[in-house]
Design a protein around this motif. Structure first.
Motif, PDB file in Angstrom:
ATOM      1  N   VAL A   1      46.119 -18.677  -1.110  1.00  0.00           N
ATOM      2  CA  VAL A   1      45.529 -17.833  -0.063  1.00  0.00           C
ATOM      3  C   VAL A   1      46.654 -17.177   0.737  1.00  0.00           C
ATOM      4  N   MET A   2      46.481 -15.884   1.039  1.00  0.00           N
ATOM      5  CA  MET A   2      47.434 -15.170   1.902  1.00  0.00           C
ATOM      6  C   MET A   2      46.662 -14.336   2.929  1.00  0.00           C
ATOM      7  N   THR A   3      47.314 -14.076   4.031  1.00  0.00           N
ATOM      8  CA  THR A   3      46.732 -13.238   5.076  1.00  0.00           C
ATOM      9  C   THR A   3      46.977 -11.770   4.736  1.00  0.00           C
ATOM     10  N   LEU A   4      45.963 -10.936   4.959  1.00  0.00           N
ATOM     11  CA  LEU A   4      46.070  -9.513   4.622  1.00  0.00           C
ATOM     12  C   LEU A   4      45.446  -8.680   5.742  1.00  0.00           C
ATOM     13  N   ALA A   5      46.237  -7.736   6.251  1.00  0.00           N
ATOM     14  CA  ALA A   5      45.705  -6.860   7.303  1.00  0.00           C
ATOM     15  C   ALA A   5      45.611  -5.408   6.856  1.00  0.00           C
ATOM     16  N   TRP A   6      46.401  -5.036   5.832  1.00  0.00           N
ATOM     17  CA  TRP A   6      46.419  -3.628   5.417  1.00  0.00           C
ATOM     18  C   TRP A   6      45.384  -3.394   4.333  1.00  0.00           C
ATOM     19  N   HIS A   7      44.203  -2.996   4.756  1.00  0.00           N
ATOM     20  CA  HIS A   7      43.124  -2.696   3.817  1.00  0.00           C
ATOM     21  C   HIS A   7      42.238  -1.615   4.418  1.00  0.00           C
ATOM     22  N   THR A   8      41.481  -0.968   3.556  1.00  0.00           N
ATOM     23  CA  THR A   8      40.610   0.108   4.026  1.00  0.00           C
ATOM     24  C   THR A   8      39.420   0.289   3.084  1.00  0.00           C
ATOM     25  N   MET A   9      38.245   0.622   3.641  1.00  0.00           N
ATOM     26  CA  MET A   9      37.087   0.950   2.799  1.00  0.00           C
ATOM     27  C   MET A   9      37.364   2.283   2.111  1.00  0.00           C
ATOM     28  N   LEU A  10      36.934   2.387   0.842  1.00  0.00           N
ATOM     29  CA  LEU A  10      37.084   3.646   0.094  1.00  0.00           C
ATOM     30  C   LEU A  10      35.744   4.219  -0.328  1.00  0.00           C
ATOM     31  N   ASP A  11      34.724   3.362  -0.492  1.00  0.00           N
ATOM     32  CA  ASP A  11      33.404   3.865  -0.884  1.00  0.00           C
ATOM     33  C   ASP A  11      32.333   2.835  -0.496  1.00  0.00           C
ATOM     34  N   PHE A  12      31.071   3.363  -0.371  1.00  0.00           N
ATOM     35  CA  PHE A  12      29.960   2.501   0.057  1.00  0.00           C
ATOM     36  C   PHE A  12      29.456   1.592  -1.070  1.00  0.00           C
ATOM     37  N   GLU A  13      28.980   2.238  -2.185  1.00  0.00           N
ATOM     38  CA  GLU A  13      28.346   1.440  -3.222  1.00  0.00           C
ATOM     39  C   GLU A  13      28.590   2.006  -4.612  1.00  0.00           C
ATOM     40  N   PRO A  14      29.244   1.271  -5.505  1.00  0.00           N
ATOM     41  CA  PRO A  14      29.711  -0.074  -5.210  1.00  0.00           C
ATOM     42  C   PRO A  14      30.817  -0.020  -4.154  1.00  0.00           C
TER      43      PRO A  14
END
Ligand SMILES: Cc1cc2nc3c(=O)[nH]c(=O)nc-3n(C[C@H](O)[C@H](O)[C@H](O)COP(=O)(O)O)c2cc1C
Length: 178
Positions: free
Chosen positions: A33-46
């Motif tokens: 397990v690692m901590t992650l802060a740099w992420h972003t949504m790219l699309d709703f569905e899927p």
């Protein structure tokens, strides 16, 4: 407003999105397990989520090899685990034992859910085209779990170094956005 210069190295502290997540992987039945802060949504569905994972992290190899992970969303009670999992490596320690996290089997991927997190997203790595250049991976959420009793999750949002913001009050504003 009187603005002054902000060093470019500090820009991330303004834009860094939340919530901080705990990314789990499992390679050869060994979970990490690692901590992650740099992420972003790219699309709703899927649902598609982009994230930046440094290749220096032990998790990176497992992530690319198994092409799967779970994004577990912690709340402020798990603050010590969030800081701990982001400052130690699974190369030389079992972070689940060290930080009191309980791995539970996921349905669609080998990586475990973290029982103490109020939500867990089982993900497959679906695009690595920007991995070499930016360490940017695109994940598709293939199964999502949420604790229905957790109505107002106090998620953690990284503000750089050792500073975190705790999610506050939810307010309503007119919006046509989904
Ligand atoms: C608050 C916080 C946020 C972090 N965000 C990221 C991130 O977005 N991407 C990344 O590659 N590392 C990030 N890290 C660093 C990793 O969690 C850290 O290098 C960790 O030790 C990697 O563990 P591993 O070697 O077991 O994979 C973050 C650390 C902290 C404390």
């Amino acid at each position: 407003m009187k603005k002054r210069n902000l060093p470019l190295s500090k820009v991330y502290t303004l834009i860094e999105t939340g919530p901080v997540v705990l990314l789990t992987t499992a390679d050869k039945n060994r979970a990490n397990v690692m901590t992650l802060a740099w992420h972003t949504m790219l699309d709703f569905e899927p649902p598609l989520i982009g994230c930046v994972v440094s290749e220096q992290n032990y998790s990176y190899k497992a992530l690319l090899k198994t092409r799967a992970c779970v994004l577990n969303i912690p709340t402020r009670e798990l603050g010590k685990a969030v800081a701990g999992c982001g400052n130690t490596s699974g190369r030389d320690s079992d972070k689940f034992a060290a930080f009191g996290l309980t791995p539970k089997p996921a349905k669609r991927v080998p990586a475990p859910l973290i029982d103490e997190c109020y939500a867990s997203l089982e993900c497959k790595v679906v695009d690595t085209r920007m991995a070499r250049r930016y360490n940017f991976l695109v994940l598709e959420v293939v199964k999502a779990w949420i604790d229905p009793d957790c109505k107002d999750p106090k998620t953690l949002h990284h503000r750089g170094c050792d500073a975190f913001m705790v999610a506050g009050k939810t307010i309503t504003l007119p919006s046509k956005m989904k």
